[in-house]
Design a protein around this motif. Structure first.
Motif, PDB file in Angstrom:
ATOM      1  N   TYR A  58      56.744   4.879  24.486  1.00  0.00           N
ATOM      2  CA  TYR A  58      56.998   6.077  24.741  1.00  0.00           C
ATOM      3  C   TYR A  58      58.236   6.654  24.032  1.00  0.00           C
ATOM      4  CZ  TYR A  58      53.641   6.080  28.740  1.00  0.00           C
ATOM      5  OH  TYR A  58      52.650   6.011  29.482  1.00  0.00           O
ATOM      6  N   ARG A 137      54.878   3.356  36.096  1.00  0.00           N
ATOM      7  CA  ARG A 137      54.151   4.150  34.863  1.00  0.00           C
ATOM      8  C   ARG A 137      53.160   5.430  35.401  1.00  0.00           C
ATOM      9  NH1 ARG A 137      52.153   2.423  30.156  1.00  0.00           N
ATOM     10  NH2 ARG A 137      53.310   0.433  30.321  1.00  0.00           N
ATOM     11  N   LYS A 138      52.494   5.325  36.504  1.00  0.00           N
ATOM     12  CA  LYS A 138      52.029   6.570  36.948  1.00  0.00           C
ATOM     13  C   LYS A 138      52.988   7.822  37.146  1.00  0.00           C
ATOM     14  CE  LYS A 138      49.010   7.760  40.733  1.00  0.00           C
ATOM     15  NZ  LYS A 138      48.211   7.459  42.096  1.00  0.00           N
ATOM     16  N   ASN A 141      54.133   8.919  33.772  1.00  0.00           N
ATOM     17  CA  ASN A 141      53.096   9.558  32.905  1.00  0.00           C
ATOM     18  C   ASN A 141      52.898  10.909  33.449  1.00  0.00           C
ATOM     19  OD1 ASN A 141      52.048   7.760  30.974  1.00  0.00           O
ATOM     20  ND2 ASN A 141      50.810   6.734  32.459  1.00  0.00           N
ATOM     21  N   ARG A 142      52.953  11.197  34.759  1.00  0.00           N
ATOM     22  CA  ARG A 142      52.858  12.385  35.568  1.00  0.00           C
ATOM     23  C   ARG A 142      53.834  13.272  34.947  1.00  0.00           C
ATOM     24  NH1 ARG A 142      52.583  12.562  41.730  1.00  0.00           N
ATOM     25  NH2 ARG A 142      50.734  11.511  41.409  1.00  0.00           N
ATOM     26  N   LEU A 144      55.738  12.826  32.025  1.00  0.00           N
ATOM     27  CA  LEU A 144      55.449  13.038  30.803  1.00  0.00           C
ATOM     28  C   LEU A 144      54.437  14.319  30.432  1.00  0.00           C
ATOM     29  CD1 LEU A 144      55.736   9.539  29.646  1.00  0.00           C
ATOM     30  CD2 LEU A 144      57.191  11.437  28.653  1.00  0.00           C
ATOM     31  N   GLN A 145      53.223  14.002  31.219  1.00  0.00           N
ATOM     32  CA  GLN A 145      52.261  15.277  30.919  1.00  0.00           C
ATOM     33  C   GLN A 145      52.778  16.664  31.541  1.00  0.00           C
ATOM     34  OE1 GLN A 145      49.093  13.342  33.503  1.00  0.00           O
ATOM     35  NE2 GLN A 145      48.520  12.025  31.846  1.00  0.00           N
TER      36      GLN A 145
END
Length: 149
Positions: A58, A137-138, A141-142, A144-145
């Motif tokens: 990232y 990581r989950k 990602n949340r 980042l999204q």
């Protein structure tokens, strides 16, 4: 720290390795992962390849800052801190917190510990301990999204 609290100022370091960053440089453009570690922490060293993987994967979307939090007098040797950081490929900025100033600002008691802040500098996720990298990581990602929308 509680969720949605703002990121503390990154002041009071006894030293910086690799690069020095300020809260102002981190907040505004992209989320930030701040991870606490210590040279005497076996779990920290085990988790480091996964943190480095996140950092590299990232690179354009995430700030990563390491905070070295000493757990004993033995953890205060700058030469050892530098050697362990190099040996574990910690190329991100490292805040050396030998006086526990940032540790206290974060109200952190653990190594390893992970704090995920959104681009506005609000705490979105905290976790401690060596396991749970999938969860980190989950959550990352949340955040980042959410930032992409």
């Amino acid at each position: 720290m509680k969720l949605r609290e703002p990121m503390p100022e990154l002041s009071g370091a006894t030293a910086w390795l690799n690069d020095e960053v300020t809260k102002e440089e981190l907040v505004g453009e992209k989320p930030t992962l701040i991870h606490f570690w210590s040279v005497s922490c076996h779990l920290c060293k085990e988790a480091m390849p996964e943190i480095n993987e996140l950092r590299d994967e990232y690179e354009d979307d995430l700030n990563v800052v390491a905070v070295h939090m000493p757990r004993s007098e033995d953890d205060l040797d700058m030469q050892v801190i530098e050697q362990v950081a190099q040996g574990h490929d910690i190329s991100q900025p490292v805040y050396v917190d030998s006086e526990h100033k940032l540790t206290e600002a974060f109200e952190n008691q653990y190594v390893p510990a992970y704090y995920v802040f959104d681009k506005d500098g609000q705490l979105r996720h905290f976790q401690a301990g060596g396991s749970g990298m999938k969860m980190l990581r989950k959550r990352l990602n949340r955040v980042l999204q959410t930032e992409e929308k």
